[in-house]
Motif scaffolding. Structure first.
Motif, PDB file in Angstrom:
ATOM      1  N   ALA A  15       0.832  -1.204   0.000  1.00 39.16           N
ATOM      2  CA  ALA A  15       0.000   0.000   0.000  1.00 39.16           C
ATOM      3  C   ALA A  15       0.868   1.256   0.000  1.00 39.16           C
ATOM      4  O   ALA A  15       0.613   2.199  -0.765  1.00 39.16           O
ATOM      5  CB  ALA A  15      -0.937  -0.002   1.209  1.00 39.16           C
ATOM      6  N   GLU A  34      10.269   3.409   6.042  1.00 36.16           N
ATOM      7  CA  GLU A  34      10.084   1.949   6.069  1.00 36.16           C
ATOM      8  C   GLU A  34      11.066   1.346   7.072  1.00 36.16           C
ATOM      9  O   GLU A  34      12.250   1.646   7.025  1.00 36.16           O
ATOM     10  CB  GLU A  34      10.325   1.388   4.654  1.00 36.16           C
ATOM     11  CG  GLU A  34      10.532  -0.107   4.563  1.00 36.16           C
ATOM     12  CD  GLU A  34       9.360  -0.932   5.109  1.00 36.16           C
ATOM     13  OE1 GLU A  34       8.199  -0.649   4.784  1.00 36.16           O
ATOM     14  OE2 GLU A  34       9.634  -1.868   5.900  1.00 36.16           O
ATOM     15  N   ALA A  53      -2.397 -13.581  -4.995  1.00 34.31           N
ATOM     16  CA  ALA A  53      -3.340 -13.551  -6.114  1.00 34.31           C
ATOM     17  C   ALA A  53      -3.750 -12.101  -6.352  1.00 34.31           C
ATOM     18  O   ALA A  53      -4.265 -11.433  -5.460  1.00 34.31           O
ATOM     19  CB  ALA A  53      -4.556 -14.406  -5.787  1.00 34.31           C
ATOM     20  N   ARG A 108       5.449 -11.370  -4.237  1.00 38.65           N
ATOM     21  CA  ARG A 108       5.338 -10.204  -3.356  1.00 38.65           C
ATOM     22  C   ARG A 108       6.590  -9.317  -3.414  1.00 38.65           C
ATOM     23  O   ARG A 108       6.490  -8.096  -3.530  1.00 38.65           O
ATOM     24  CB  ARG A 108       5.121 -10.672  -1.911  1.00 38.65           C
ATOM     25  CG  ARG A 108       4.878  -9.542  -0.933  1.00 38.65           C
ATOM     26  CD  ARG A 108       4.897 -10.037   0.504  1.00 38.65           C
ATOM     27  NE  ARG A 108       3.722 -10.778   0.870  1.00 38.65           N
ATOM     28  CZ  ARG A 108       2.604 -10.250   1.384  1.00 38.65           C
ATOM     29  NH1 ARG A 108       2.539  -8.956   1.591  1.00 38.65           N
ATOM     30  NH2 ARG A 108       1.586 -11.000   1.697  1.00 38.65           N
ATOM     31  N   ASP A 303      -3.698  -2.998   5.474  1.00 40.58           N
ATOM     32  CA  ASP A 303      -3.780  -3.902   6.630  1.00 40.58           C
ATOM     33  C   ASP A 303      -3.770  -3.142   7.963  1.00 40.58           C
ATOM     34  O   ASP A 303      -4.271  -3.649   8.959  1.00 40.58           O
ATOM     35  CB  ASP A 303      -2.614  -4.896   6.614  1.00 40.58           C
ATOM     36  CG  ASP A 303      -2.928  -6.130   5.774  1.00 40.58           C
ATOM     37  OD1 ASP A 303      -3.881  -6.078   4.970  1.00 40.58           O
ATOM     38  OD2 ASP A 303      -2.206  -7.139   5.914  1.00 40.58           O
TER      39      ASP A 303
END
Ligand code: FAD
Length: 383
Positions: A15, A34, A53, A108, A303
């Protein structure tokens, strides 16, 4: 609102990197912090699910950020579920009538790297090894710490955007000032990842263009393809009871369980012992918040606002939709407070609906996809 002041994004995961790209392109001054090292120099330290997915919802967001080509060049198409019943032949259940309705398996780490490149190209500044360690909301200053050398720094912000995942540090910093109504509901099931390597000739060992499922009632395995012609297998199993992760304390028990319940999958995983021993058991659950924001100073998305169980494959897709929505509301609103309020009003009901569907889909995937009545019903729906 015209871009003014500095936006600070916490977290450069899926995100955070997409949001940084969208906002920087619109002309905002964007700094992203980060906690992990740069995956482009240190390798990806994602820590969970190797592949994901990607569905139309997420793809739509990636198109808006100009990322479609970079991502799709490394994606494997999945046209349906390949169901492996116990002792029966595998059968493909298509997601739609034809290949216009499919989902995609993406890596990912590589997805994250492509998005970080795009964010920097758009003008966002990304600071790695910087974990949010506290916020002075009165002074509009965020505090970060480098976990490797313990150095600290402060960063002034106009607004803070929380993309720091299920264990969000920003959420923890907001909690004393605003009633977030936070509840985490553990699923009571965990997951472990294993790998199917390429076949001796270098090809895929099982059908490449499918999401494989081994449904076993109260638990299941799934496998998603990777461009290297490997599959990432994920076992979802209760934490307690029989069988469960607790009832498989050692390799011998785990092997015997696999041989009994996933007899056709076990020979596909030659390094079962290594994978079972080295790969951790992941935790699953649903995060519910009544409130995603602190007036115009901070807002949560992805999340950090609504972590969900992974059975609809929609957590990332939903996080990407959040990014598009927040970008649009920031452009259209008069001030941060009304932008954040409109964003939450649009996205919270959607996220809650997807969280509920994700929980329901676990039962469908592990218990219904090999049921004769269910199959007949699906055939009628697709026709
Ligand atoms: P994250 O990806 O968790 O990123 C958060 C980032 O913030 C990380 O880089 C982290 O290092 C950083 N961070 C954390 N704390 C701090 C801090 N204090 N300071 C600074 N940085 C911080 N979704 C799908 O759509 N499809 C799937 O198939 C799918 N499969 C899944 C399978 C499994 C097993 C799991 C567990 C999840 C799956 N998901 C899937 C869900 C998906 O992984 C998440 O929804 C998605 O990663 C959310 O993105 P995010 O950016 O909000 O959070």
């Amino acid at each position: 609102m015209k871009p003014a002041g500095g936006l600070v994004i916490v977290g450069a995961g899926l995100a955070g990197a997409l949001l940084a790209t969208l906002l920087a392109r619109r002309g905002w001054s964007v700094d992203v912090f980060e906690k992990r090292p740069d995956p482009r120099t240190r390798g990806y330290e994602g820590g969970r699910s190797i592949n994901l997915a990607l569905a139309e919802r997420g793809l739509h967001a990636l198109r808006q950020a100009g990322l479609q080509d970079a991502v799709m060049a490394q994606a494997v198409m999945m046209r349906g579920r390949m169901v492996h019943p116990l002792g029966g032949e595998p059968m493909l259940q298509r997601y739609g009538r034809d290949d216009s309705e499919v989902i995609w398996s993406v890596h990912r780490g590589r997805l994250n790297v492509a998005m970080l490149d795009a964010a920097e190209a758009a003008g966002a500044r990304i600071h790695f090894n910087q974990r949010l360690d506290g916020v002075d909301f009165d002074r509009h200053v965020a505090r970060f710490i480098n976990d490797h050398d313990r150095t600290r720094r402060e960063q002034a912000f106009t607004a803070l955007l929380g993309c720091d995942g299920a264990g969000s540090g920003l959420r923890a910093a907001m909690a004393p000032l605003v009633d977030l109504g936070e509840r985490f509901e553990p699923l009571g099931h965990g997951y472990k990842e294993l790998e199917i390597p390429p076949a001796d000739g270098g090809g895929f060992r099982i059908e490449a263009n499918a999401l494989h499922i081994w449904p076993r009632g109260g638990y299941m395995c799934i496998a998603l393809p990777n461009t290297e012609r490997t599959f990432t297998v994920t076992l979802f199993l209760p934490s307690e009871g029989e069988p469960s992760f607790a009832s498989l304390p050692g390799l011998a028990e785990a092997r015997a369980f696999f041989a009994r319940d996933f007899g056709d999958a076990l020979p596909l995983v030659p390094d079962f012992d290594r994978d079972w021993t080295n790969n951790p058991i992941g935790v699953l659950g649903t995060l519910r918040l009544r409130n995603w924001r602190l007036d115009g100073r901070a807002v949560l998305l992805g999340d950090a606002a609504h972590a969900m169980v992974p059975f609809h494959g929609q957590g990332m897709n939903c996080a990407f939709e959040d990014c598009l929505a927040l970008d649009a509301h920031l452009a259209g609103a008069e001030d941060f407070e009304s932008a954040f309020a409109a964003f939450e009003a649009e996205r919270r009901p959607n996220a809650e609906a997807i969280q509920a569907m994700a929980l329901e889909n676990y039962i469908e995937m592990r218990d219904r996809v090999d049921d004769a009545d269910y199959l007949l019903q699906r055939q009628l729906e697709v026709q």
